[in-house]
Motif scaffolding. Structure first.
Motif, mmCIF file in Angstrom:
data_model
loop_
_atom_site.group_PDB
_atom_site.id
_atom_site.type_symbol
_atom_site.label_atom_id
_atom_site.label_comp_id
_atom_site.label_asym_id
_atom_site.label_seq_id
_atom_site.Cartn_x
_atom_site.Cartn_y
_atom_site.Cartn_z
ATOM 1 N N SER A 1 75.724 62.624 -7.685
ATOM 2 C CA SER A 1 75.727 61.237 -7.236
ATOM 3 C C SER A 1 74.725 60.409 -8.024
ATOM 4 O O SER A 1 73.635 60.890 -8.378
ATOM 5 N N ASN A 2 75.094 59.160 -8.295
ATOM 6 C CA ASN A 2 74.184 58.236 -8.973
ATOM 7 C C ASN A 2 73.277 57.505 -8.006
ATOM 8 O O ASN A 2 72.404 56.751 -8.431
ATOM 9 N N ASP A 3 73.494 57.672 -6.708
ATOM 10 C CA ASP A 3 72.663 57.004 -5.712
ATOM 11 C C ASP A 3 71.313 57.707 -5.627
ATOM 12 O O ASP A 3 71.244 58.940 -5.580
ATOM 13 N N ARG A 4 70.254 56.926 -5.592
ATOM 14 C CA ARG A 4 68.891 57.473 -5.549
ATOM 15 C C ARG A 4 68.224 57.014 -4.261
ATOM 16 O O ARG A 4 68.370 55.858 -3.846
ATOM 17 N N TRP A 5 67.454 57.874 -3.636
ATOM 18 C CA TRP A 5 66.757 57.483 -2.413
ATOM 19 C C TRP A 5 65.499 58.328 -2.217
ATOM 20 O O TRP A 5 65.349 59.407 -2.774
#
Length: 781
Positions: free
Chosen positions: A317-321
């Motif tokens: 996933s390219n989502d970062r958190w």
């Protein structure tokens, strides 16, 4: 000034003309006292930069009595009374409690308790100076109107001017067509101009309408509504933005919004635009409760990191958190709680998105821990759960301790009385990988008998230690319930000799403190025991007087040894300050040490340890030195050592130097060879210009590992800083190979401007400087 009504309690007139009243007229315009006229005790950096300071002549006045209860004393060159009016002409001065008034002429109307002042008006109260051409004052209500005025708020170091200035019944100050600035009289590097301003000094807040900020007379910012804090109390509002640029993401802009929800909880939302990545949204919530303690809950989320998608090539996933929970609490002085939990979406999050924090770049793992302690008079009990998230692709997460319960009995260390010793710990170790897991129970019990005298001490200790396991199925261990137990005894003895001595005309107390520590611990075979959380301690001087060479309870050390140490102190006879402490010592072994962290490692057969020494010196309040050395007499070589020196003279300079060295030895062959020097400095060139820098340089690889350089301009009114930081971006936890052409050097440029009294943008610079320059702290204005 015109409150001349009859006093109902005393039946006397409260407005009287006093022939003995001495006018209080400070000799300096707007109470600005130049540097040469100030006492040396007030010559701090701010005072030197500004070449003076505001001095409030009424700062010590007692303000507890309301003004309406105070009599008025007045003095003028001539006074006339016409019915209910009193006319005072020529240097009219009046005092009413903590209020001072002066003008060329005064007309007092006793019917409505008002006064009209004309010519060279001065109105003073603690932390307030008003000057103008003419004014109307209503003494009962405290209301006032001053025309063509200038004003000073002493504590806030702020001055301004106005066409009209009003103070209402509630004490609020209204300024019409006015300006405010932090700059001293005669300088206008920056100023805020507004059509209307409202100052609430009790709340420490100014509200401006149709405001514009001018720098050197040039408008640079406009807002139809602007709220400015006058002190450091928390306020809801948009904070100054941060700007930066780095090689990891390009242009980096954030604009924080602070929300003061209540006195005990608040929120900070920070949208952050990173040119090559996208929009990162960060939120931090804080909550304070007497029962539940102090909480911080925060996180950040970036949807579709454009640059990260190129790094992982579609493999995730390219989502970062990032999520963070922290808590500290203390209830009834008995129950103490703590939470420190952080989790990131991926191993690269910290190095990619926390680019302005060197501490974040250095992290090899994220702690995930919660604990609850009971603090009894004799018992300390802790329940804890702990695990780590690794920030390296090639390093798996370690063991999870879920949970761990520890109970310790803390007996009084009363001289010449038996002190019971007891510790019990239960731990459950789990893991997210295919390794042995299980439960461990450790306990120790014993007695000590401390004997303390003014000339020394003697303390024998006897205890027994036991460790038991219940292990999961594993091919590595034949016994699923291994155990081991061993007795331990030690004898700690020390003497203190002292003498008076003189050096450079000063008297000192010098001590000589020999110490002998005998330790015996029986060898117990621990071949079938796992290794959950135990490591061998690094050898230093303090290791001479520990009863184990391990951290953790998976290994019961075997020992038959004596440690001999010598400490000398030099103490200022007048102040009692410890100026120097030097220690040197060595352990002598009577048996080989068979118990090792890794049980297949050969026993340690040396008859003596390395020689360990340490020195801590602070000959002056400005100079501090600290060093530790470990020397191997068999190989005639230093195995490790470090040196730290810090010098902070009174002119605000900071000079730090450090050196660390560790060579590879058979005992620590898995460690990295270290041969590194570090320097950092903050150096004022004159009253305005300063430079600052920091560097960690590897002598082994002949390369700068990380470095930072910056320049600062600091005037009385504003501060500007420009900083460049460079560091190597390496897989966390790995030993850097500087010959590797793929090893990336990242860089970031940060810019900061601070308008004193208003705030500014670029606060990331302050965090970097605090991390890289030991002893640096932002000055308060």
């Amino acid at each position: 000034m015109g409150d001349c009504a009859a006093n109902e309690n005393t039946n006397t007139d409260r407005c009287s003309v006093a022939t003995d009243l001495t006018p209080e007229t400070p000799p300096f315009k707007l109470d600005w006292v130049p540097l040469e006229a100030l006492p040396e005790s007030l010559h701090d950096r701010q005072c030197i930069n500004c070449e003076g300071a505001y001095v409030d002549p009424l700062a010590q006045e007692n303000t507890s009595t309301p003004l309406e209860q105070e009599n008025i004393r007045a003095l003028a060159n001539s006074t006339q009374m016409q019915g209910n009016e009193i006319i005072m002409i020529g240097e009219a001065n009046a005092v009413q409690g903590y209020r001072r008034m002066r003008s060329d002429e005064v007309l007092i109307d006793r019917t409505d308790d008002s006064s009209i002042l004309t010519g060279n008006i001065t109105l003073r109260e603690p932390n307030l100076l008003l000057q103008g051409d003419n004014a109307e004052i209503y003494s009962k209500t405290g209301e006032a109107v001053v025309h063509n005025s200038q004003f000073v708020f002493h504590r806030e170091h702020m001055r301004g001017s106005a066409d009209t200035l009003e103070r209402d019944f509630d004490g609020l100050i209204h300024v019409h067509n006015g300006t405010i600035t932090y700059c001293p009289p005669g300088e206008n590097d920056w100023a805020v101009l507004a059509k209307d301003m409202e100052f609430n000094l009790d709340e420490g807040l100014a509200t401006l309408h149709h405001a514009k900020v001018e720098i050197e007379g040039v408008p640079v910012f406009y807002s139809p509504w602007l709220r400015i804090p006058l002190d450091d109390r928390r306020r809801t509002g948009v904070l100054w933005p941060d700007f930066g640029n780095d090689s990891s993401g390009g242009l980096d802009i954030s604009a924080p919004l602070y929300i003061n929800l209540a006195p005990n909880y608040d929120a900070l939302y920070t949208p952050r635009y990173i040119e090559e990545r996208g929009l990162n949204n960060a939120l931090r919530l804080r909550y304070l409760n007497p029962l539940f303690g102090e909480w911080l809950i925060g996180g950040a989320y970036m949807a579709d990191d454009k640059k990260y998608s190129d790094q992982i090539l579609g493999s995730g996933s390219n989502d970062r958190w990032l999520g963070v929970v922290k808590q500290n609490g203390l209830w009834q002085q008995r129950w103490q709680s703590r939470v420190d939990y952080s989790k990131a979406s991926d191993v690269d999050y910290m190095k990619d998105l926390e680019t302005s924090s060197i501490d974040a770049q250095r992290k090899t793992s994220l702690l995930q821990m919660a604990s609850l302690d009971y603090l009894g008079d004799r018992w300390l009990t802790r329940l804890r759960t702990q695990q780590f998230q690794s920030l390296a692709d090639d390093i798996s997460n370690g063991y999870e301790t879920i949970p761990q319960l520890t109970s310790t009995y803390r007996g009084r260390n009363t001289p010449f009385k038996v002190r019971p010793l007891f510790l019990a710990q239960y731990s459950n170790f789990d893991a997210q990988r295919d390794v042995v897991t299980g439960q461990r129970a450790y306990g120790e019990a014993g007695l000590s008998y401390p004997m303390l005298w003014s000339f020394g001490h003697l303390k024998p200790t006897l205890k027994y230690r036991q460790v038991n396991y219940e292990l999961s199925d594993s091919t590595l261990y034949t016994d699923r319930s291994p155990s081991a137990g061993a007795p331990l005894a030690n004898l700690d003895a020390g003497l203190i000799f002292d003498r008076q001595t003189r050096f450079a005309g000063k008297r000192f107390l010098q001590t000589l403190e020999p110490r002998v520590y005998y330790l015996y611990s029986k060898y117990e075979d621990q071949t079938d025991q796992p290794l959950f959380d135990t490591a061998e301690l690094t050898f230093t001087y303090s290791q001479l007087f520990r009863e184990t060479r391990f951290a953790g309870y998976d290994r019961l050390n075997d020992a038959n040894q004596v440690s001999i140490g010598l400490t000398s102190r030099l103490i200022d006879d007048q102040s009692g300050r410890n100026l120097l402490t030097a220690s040197l010592g060595q352990i002598y072994y009577f048996d080989d040490r068979k118990v090792r962290r890794n049980l297949n490692t050969a026993p340690q057969e040396q008859s003596a340890s390395e020689v360990a020494g340490q020195l801590v010196a602070s000959p002056t309040k400005q100079l501090a030195l600290r060093t530790s050395l470990v020397w191997d007499p068999e190989e005639d070589n230093f195995n490790s050592g470090f040196f730290e020196g810090s010098y902070q003279p009174d002119n605000g300079s900071i000079f730090n130097i450090g050196y660390s060295y560790r060579r590879l030895t058979p005992a620590f062959s898995n460690q990295q060879l270290t041969n590194e020097i570090s320097v950092s400095s903050y150096l004022p060139l004159n009253s305005n210009w300063s430079v600052f820098a920091s560097m960690s340089y590897s002598l082994e690889d002949d390369i700068s590992v990380e470095d930072m350089f910056g320049v600062e301009y600091d005037s009385c009114c504003w501060t500007a800083r420009l900083l460049q930081l460079r560091y190597y971006n390496n897989d966390s936890g790995a030993i850097p190979d500087f010959s590797n052409p793929n090893l990336e050097r990242e860089s970031t440029i940060q810019f900061q401007i601070l308008l004193k009294g208003m705030g500014g943008f670029g606060n990331r610079i302050t965090n970097i400087m605090r991390t890289m320059i030991r002893g640096f702290d932002e000055r308060e204005y």
